[in-house]
Design an enzyme around this catalytic site. Structure first.
Site, short mmCIF file in Angstrom:
data_model
loop_
_atom_site.label_atom_id
_atom_site.label_comp_id
_atom_site.label_asym_id
_atom_site.label_seq_id
_atom_site.Cartn_x
_atom_site.Cartn_y
_atom_site.Cartn_z
N CYS A 165 6.58 -7.63 5.42
CA CYS A 165 5.20 -8.08 5.07
C CYS A 165 4.82 -9.09 6.43
O CYS A 165 4.73 -10.25 6.04
CB CYS A 165 5.25 -8.66 3.97
SG CYS A 165 6.00 -7.84 2.55
N ALA A 167 2.74 -9.37 9.08
CA ALA A 167 1.55 -9.83 9.54
C ALA A 167 0.94 -11.31 8.93
O ALA A 167 1.34 -11.30 7.66
CB ALA A 167 0.30 -8.70 9.71
N PRO A 168 0.29 -12.05 9.69
CA PRO A 168 -0.09 -12.20 10.99
C PRO A 168 1.04 -12.32 12.22
O PRO A 168 0.67 -12.26 13.33
CB PRO A 168 -1.40 -13.21 10.81
CG PRO A 168 -0.80 -14.21 10.02
CD PRO A 168 -0.15 -13.40 9.09
N GLY A 169 2.14 -12.71 11.81
CA GLY A 169 3.17 -12.90 12.79
C GLY A 169 3.72 -14.07 13.11
O GLY A 169 4.55 -14.46 13.83
N GLY A 170 3.38 -15.23 12.34
CA GLY A 170 3.75 -16.60 12.42
C GLY A 170 5.32 -16.63 12.15
O GLY A 170 6.22 -17.32 12.94
N LYS A 171 5.92 -16.09 11.15
CA LYS A 171 7.11 -15.92 10.76
C LYS A 171 7.95 -15.32 11.87
O LYS A 171 9.26 -15.42 12.27
CB LYS A 171 7.44 -15.95 9.25
CG LYS A 171 6.74 -16.58 8.59
CD LYS A 171 7.13 -16.13 7.04
CE LYS A 171 6.21 -17.03 5.92
NZ LYS A 171 4.65 -16.59 6.08
N ASP A 232 8.79 -12.17 2.52
CA ASP A 232 7.80 -12.97 2.07
C ASP A 232 6.77 -12.16 1.15
O ASP A 232 5.60 -11.48 2.11
CB ASP A 232 7.07 -13.89 3.39
CG ASP A 232 5.65 -14.81 2.99
OD1 ASP A 232 5.57 -14.95 1.82
OD2 ASP A 232 5.19 -15.24 4.08
N CYS A 284 4.06 -17.74 -1.37
CA CYS A 284 2.95 -18.92 -0.81
C CYS A 284 2.15 -18.91 -2.52
O CYS A 284 1.05 -19.34 -2.57
CB CYS A 284 2.01 -18.72 0.04
SG CYS A 284 0.66 -17.37 0.15
#
Length: 352
Positions: A165, A167-171, A232, A284
């Site tokens: 999961c 996107a958006p790609g921070g992790k 996540d 979250c």
């Protein structure tokens, strides 16, 4: 002397001001949150913590509201580990404005002096940083710490990490900056995967990542070893309510989400992760049903056990570690600048 129209306008402004005062006196932060959600929070966290959460998410006075934008950088991990990057972080902060602050776990919180479109901010085009709430950095941070402790530097190039999961790609970006040999990003949504590609391209990380557009619960690694996986899961996103108030007014039927979470977590633990591999389950959400309870069910199945998160791994968030060794971040319940963060849950597990 004011005209009649001026008088009418003044009277309307005064009436509006009086109305706002009366509304504020007769309402509370809780009035902006769905009753079912408040009931769940009270049951999960008790009255005191729920009050602190509500005041942080929905301040009773506009003057108490804070504008919060956190940035992750390619140097943030080095700051936490003590390896390097502090000089670059200080230089970036200077460019972003004197009122920018460095948070304990390596994020930069930009100040009010920085205005305009994010794309116009210093070093955006250089791909030095990306927008990511401080608490959202914790899942990748604790997974990275565990893998860096487990594998010596010479073996990192043989280490394969999966971000479910993604996107958006921070992790995903955090994992790519950690130096693992292979990072696979799984994303079910074609639309969101395009955003993932755009973000990783700007950061200069796209060539280091394999992106797979597929439902996570259907993906299999084939003959590839998977040493670490970040899950996540899709959730109610109630932890993001300060930035996305709409999530606080949604209906209370989360049955389908719960089924997806359990299916995805079980698949990752049973079918993807190597024996001895590290799995991080994160949401979250500020609901135990989506978070703590899901991890308890997963552990009861016997495939994984908890690898407790240690305080030194998550500077500033030490008090958010619960008795299980899991992280539970509740807005308004930490001290200092980290009182203002998204709600988040993180559990680190190891496959038996």
């Amino acid at each position: 002397r004011p005209s009649s129209a001026d008088n009418n306008e003044t009277e309307e402004e005064e009436a509006e001001l009086v109305g706002q005062v009366l509304l504020r006196e007769k309402t509370s932060p809780r009035d902006n949150i769905a009753p079912w959600l408040l009931k769940r929070w009270r049951k999960d966290w008790g009255e005191e913590k729920t009050n602190l959460m509500c005041k942080e998410i929905m301040p009773p006075d506009d003057s108490l509201a804070t504008s919060r934008i956190d940035l992750s950088t390619k140097y943030s991990l080095g700051h936490v580990s003590g390896a390097d990057g502090n000089e670059e972080l200080q230089s970036l902060m200077s460019n972003l404005g004197e009122d920018s602050i460095l948070l304990p776990q390596g994020s930069i919180r930009v100040g009010l002096s920085l205005k305009g479109d994010v794309k116009s901010w210093p070093e955006y085009d250089d791909g030095t940083w990306w927008v990511q709430d401080a608490s959202s950095t914790l899942p990748a941070l604790v997974l990275t710490n565990a893998l860096l402790d487990k594998y010596p530097p010479e073996e990192l190039l043989d280490t394969h990490v999966v971000d479910m999961c993604s996107a958006p790609g921070g992790k995903t970006s955090q994992l790519l900056c950690a130096g693992f040999g292979r990072v696979t990003a799984i994303e079910a949504s074609p639309r969101r995967s395009r955003r993932l590609v755009e973000n990783l391209s700007r950061l200069g990380l796209i060539d280091k990542c394999e992106i797979v557009v597929e439902e996570g619960q259907n993906w299999m690694p084939g003959d590839q070893h998977v040493h670490g996986i970040l899950v996540d899961v899709p959730c109610s996103a109630t932890g993001t309510g300060a930035r996305r108030p709409d999530v606080l007014r949604r209906g209370g039927d989360i049955k389908e989400l719960l089924e997806t979470q359990e299916m995805l977590a079980t698949h990752c633990a049973d079918n993807i992760l190597d024996a001895g591999g590290i799995m991080v389950y994160a949401t979250c959400s500020m609901l135990k049903a989506e978070s703590e309870n899901q991890v308890k069910k997963l552990i009861e199945k016997g495939t994984v056990k908890t690898m407790p998160i240690q305080g030194h791994e998550v500077p500033g968030f030490e008090d958010a570690i619960d008795d299980n060794g899991w992280l539970r971040v509740l807005p308004g319940n930490l001290e200092g600048d980290l009182s203002s963060t998204d709600g988040f849950f993180v559990a680190r597990l190891v496959r038996k």
